[in-house]
Design a protein around this motif. Structure first.
Motif, PDB file in Angstrom:
ATOM      1  N   SER A  72       0.834  -1.202   0.000  1.00 55.39           N
ATOM      2  CA  SER A  72       0.000   0.000   0.000  1.00 55.39           C
ATOM      3  C   SER A  72       0.864   1.246   0.000  1.00 55.39           C
ATOM      4  O   SER A  72       0.582   2.211  -0.708  1.00 55.39           O
ATOM      5  CB  SER A  72      -0.904   0.020   1.243  1.00 55.39           C
ATOM      6  OG  SER A  72      -1.874  -0.965   1.121  1.00 55.39           O
ATOM      7  N   ALA A  75       2.505   1.627  -3.435  1.00 49.59           N
ATOM      8  CA  ALA A  75       1.531   2.060  -4.440  1.00 49.59           C
ATOM      9  C   ALA A  75       1.187   3.530  -4.249  1.00 49.59           C
ATOM     10  O   ALA A  75       1.045   4.284  -5.226  1.00 49.59           O
ATOM     11  CB  ALA A  75       0.267   1.206  -4.336  1.00 49.59           C
ATOM     12  N   ALA A  79       1.752   6.298  -7.084  1.00 49.66           N
ATOM     13  CA  ALA A  79       0.596   7.037  -7.611  1.00 49.66           C
ATOM     14  C   ALA A  79       0.833   8.536  -7.447  1.00 49.66           C
ATOM     15  O   ALA A  79       0.581   9.328  -8.358  1.00 49.66           O
ATOM     16  CB  ALA A  79      -0.663   6.609  -6.872  1.00 49.66           C
ATOM     17  N   LEU A  83       1.154  11.430 -10.362  1.00 50.50           N
ATOM     18  CA  LEU A  83       0.243  12.585 -10.414  1.00 50.50           C
ATOM     19  C   LEU A  83       1.029  13.897 -10.353  1.00 50.50           C
ATOM     20  O   LEU A  83       0.742  14.834 -11.106  1.00 50.50           O
ATOM     21  CB  LEU A  83      -0.769  12.516  -9.261  1.00 50.50           C
ATOM     22  CG  LEU A  83      -1.842  11.425  -9.380  1.00 50.50           C
ATOM     23  CD1 LEU A  83      -2.763  11.443  -8.179  1.00 50.50           C
ATOM     24  CD2 LEU A  83      -2.658  11.598 -10.651  1.00 50.50           C
TER      25      LEU A  83
ATOM     26  N   LEU B 104      -2.357  -0.697  -8.729  1.00 47.58           N
ATOM     27  CA  LEU B 104      -3.428  -0.281  -7.808  1.00 47.58           C
ATOM     28  C   LEU B 104      -4.540  -1.327  -7.762  1.00 47.58           C
ATOM     29  O   LEU B 104      -5.157  -1.550  -6.723  1.00 47.58           O
ATOM     30  CB  LEU B 104      -3.982   1.092  -8.223  1.00 47.58           C
ATOM     31  CG  LEU B 104      -2.967   2.248  -8.130  1.00 47.58           C
ATOM     32  CD1 LEU B 104      -3.573   3.554  -8.622  1.00 47.58           C
ATOM     33  CD2 LEU B 104      -2.458   2.427  -6.707  1.00 47.58           C
ATOM     34  N   ARG B 155      -7.424   0.508   4.775  1.00 50.21           N
ATOM     35  CA  ARG B 155      -6.475   0.486   3.644  1.00 50.21           C
ATOM     36  C   ARG B 155      -7.178   0.045   2.353  1.00 50.21           C
ATOM     37  O   ARG B 155      -6.884   0.538   1.274  1.00 50.21           O
ATOM     38  CB  ARG B 155      -5.293  -0.439   3.948  1.00 50.21           C
ATOM     39  CG  ARG B 155      -4.232   0.231   4.787  1.00 50.21           C
ATOM     40  CD  ARG B 155      -2.957  -0.601   4.815  1.00 50.21           C
ATOM     41  NE  ARG B 155      -3.156  -1.864   5.501  1.00 50.21           N
ATOM     42  CZ  ARG B 155      -3.141  -2.004   6.822  1.00 50.21           C
ATOM     43  NH1 ARG B 155      -2.932  -0.974   7.588  1.00 50.21           N
ATOM     44  NH2 ARG B 155      -3.330  -3.175   7.372  1.00 50.21           N
ATOM     45  N   GLU B 162      -7.961   5.569  -4.234  1.00 50.40           N
ATOM     46  CA  GLU B 162      -6.750   5.987  -4.957  1.00 50.40           C
ATOM     47  C   GLU B 162      -6.828   5.631  -6.442  1.00 50.40           C
ATOM     48  O   GLU B 162      -6.462   6.434  -7.298  1.00 50.40           O
ATOM     49  CB  GLU B 162      -5.510   5.337  -4.341  1.00 50.40           C
ATOM     50  CG  GLU B 162      -4.233   5.808  -4.986  1.00 50.40           C
ATOM     51  CD  GLU B 162      -3.232   6.333  -3.981  1.00 50.40           C
ATOM     52  OE1 GLU B 162      -2.837   5.543  -3.110  1.00 50.40           O
ATOM     53  OE2 GLU B 162      -2.870   7.504  -4.068  1.00 50.40           O
ATOM     54  N   VAL B 166      -6.702   8.355  -9.405  1.00 53.49           N
ATOM     55  CA  VAL B 166      -5.685   8.310 -10.470  1.00 53.49           C
ATOM     56  C   VAL B 166      -6.360   8.280 -11.835  1.00 53.49           C
ATOM     57  O   VAL B 166      -5.964   8.996 -12.751  1.00 53.49           O
ATOM     58  CB  VAL B 166      -4.743   7.084 -10.269  1.00 53.49           C
ATOM     59  CG1 VAL B 166      -3.952   6.772 -11.518  1.00 53.49           C
ATOM     60  CG2 VAL B 166      -3.806   7.340  -9.103  1.00 53.49           C
TER      61      VAL B 166
END
Lengths: 100, 190
Positions: A72, A75, A79, A83, B104, B155, B162, B166
């Motif tokens: 997590s 990631a 991410a 961005l 993801l 989580r 998330e 994205v």
């Protein structure tokens, strides 16, 4: 739990917690007290065994979660990097297009 | 619980180093440092594909390990869970996902498996007597277990948010080319 010797006799006491304080409580003497002491020891052992079993089980659960915590985090970093590289940035918790 | 190969579920030192680097440069770029933003673009192109690939592999391995644990040695349940994870992957990632979307997605799927497994384990503790004849667990244990489940659920939901974020933001952003090789492990290799 403890045995105390006074004047050649053994007396059995229990230590009990009451309102954050530990109090010593007289239980008895002789065979009856021995039986109660044995029962107390068995209960204590069972509690210790349960605590050990539960501790080991919690460790196993945390071991199951650990790789996904790392995943997590990784990631999240990737991410965010993507961005930000694409021209976004966070403002008061929200992602907005950064000014050129 | 099946034991994974040592290090199979952990990022390598090199991966950690690159993640630290990406994190540090992202901090600077987000603070308005233009040079850092250029550097971040370079890093995203050069360094993140490999890191994304490795992280996706770890996620996939973790998901399979959890499915194996949840199956408790029953091959049919194990295969059913693998199929469920594959179906979820395909549905969430959609067609032609970017490498980041693959990562993801892997994160969401693995965390779904984890929360499902933890929910079963926690609910089993609330029975009066457990199947092996032992009495109900202590309140402190139940509390700790519930906290672990709560963390995993948090989580899991954050992972879904998330991916949605994205996708939404990248739909309106100039593309940053990322080519990543994501190794799809065969079942036999696990």
């Amino acid at each position: 739990m403890a045995w105390e010797r006074r004047g050649g006799n053994l007396y059995y006491y229990r230590c009990e917690r009451e309102g954050g304080r530990v109090r010593k409580r007289y239980v008895g003497t002789g065979e009856a007290a021995e039986l109660i002491a044995h029962a107390d020891a068995a209960l204590r052992l069972a509690r210790e065994q349960r605590a050990a079993r539960e501790g080991a089980e919690l460790e196993r659960l945390e071991a199951l979660c650990a790789p996904l915590e790392e995943l997590s985090e990784a990631a999240g970093v990737l991410a965010r990097a993507q961005l930000v590289a694409s021209g976004y940035r966070r403002r008061k918790g929200e992602w907005r297009r950064a000014r050129a | 619980m099946p034991e994974p190969e040592p290090g199979a579920l952990e990022p390598s030192e090199e991966t950690r180093k690159r993640l630290d680097e990406l994190r540090a440069v992202s901090d600077k770029a987000e603070a308005g440092d233009r040079e850092a933003r250029r550097e971040l673009r370079r890093l995203v192109r050069s360094s993140s594909p490999e890191v994304i690939g490795r992280a996706s592999d770890i996620g996939r391995r973790a998901g399979r390990m959890l499915a194996k644990t949840a199956a408790g040695g029953d091959p049919l349940t194990e295969e059913t869970l693998y199929a469920k994870l594959d179906a979820m992957r395909a549905e969430i990632a959609g067609e032609n996902p970017t490498p980041l979307e693959v990562l993801l997605t892997e994160r969401i799927v693995s965390l779904w498996m984890l929360t499902a497994l933890l929910e079963v384990l926690v609910s089993a503790q609330y029975r009066k007597t457990l199947s092996d004849g032992t009495k109900r667990s202590s309140p402190s244990y139940l509390l700790q277990q519930s906290r672990i489940l709560e963390g995993a659920t948090r989580r899991y939901l954050a992972a879904i948010r998330e991916l949605a974020r994205v996708r939404k933001l990248q739909a309106g952003a100039p593309p940053v080319q990322v080519n990543a090789q994501v190794n799809i492990l065969s079942r036999d290799s696990l």
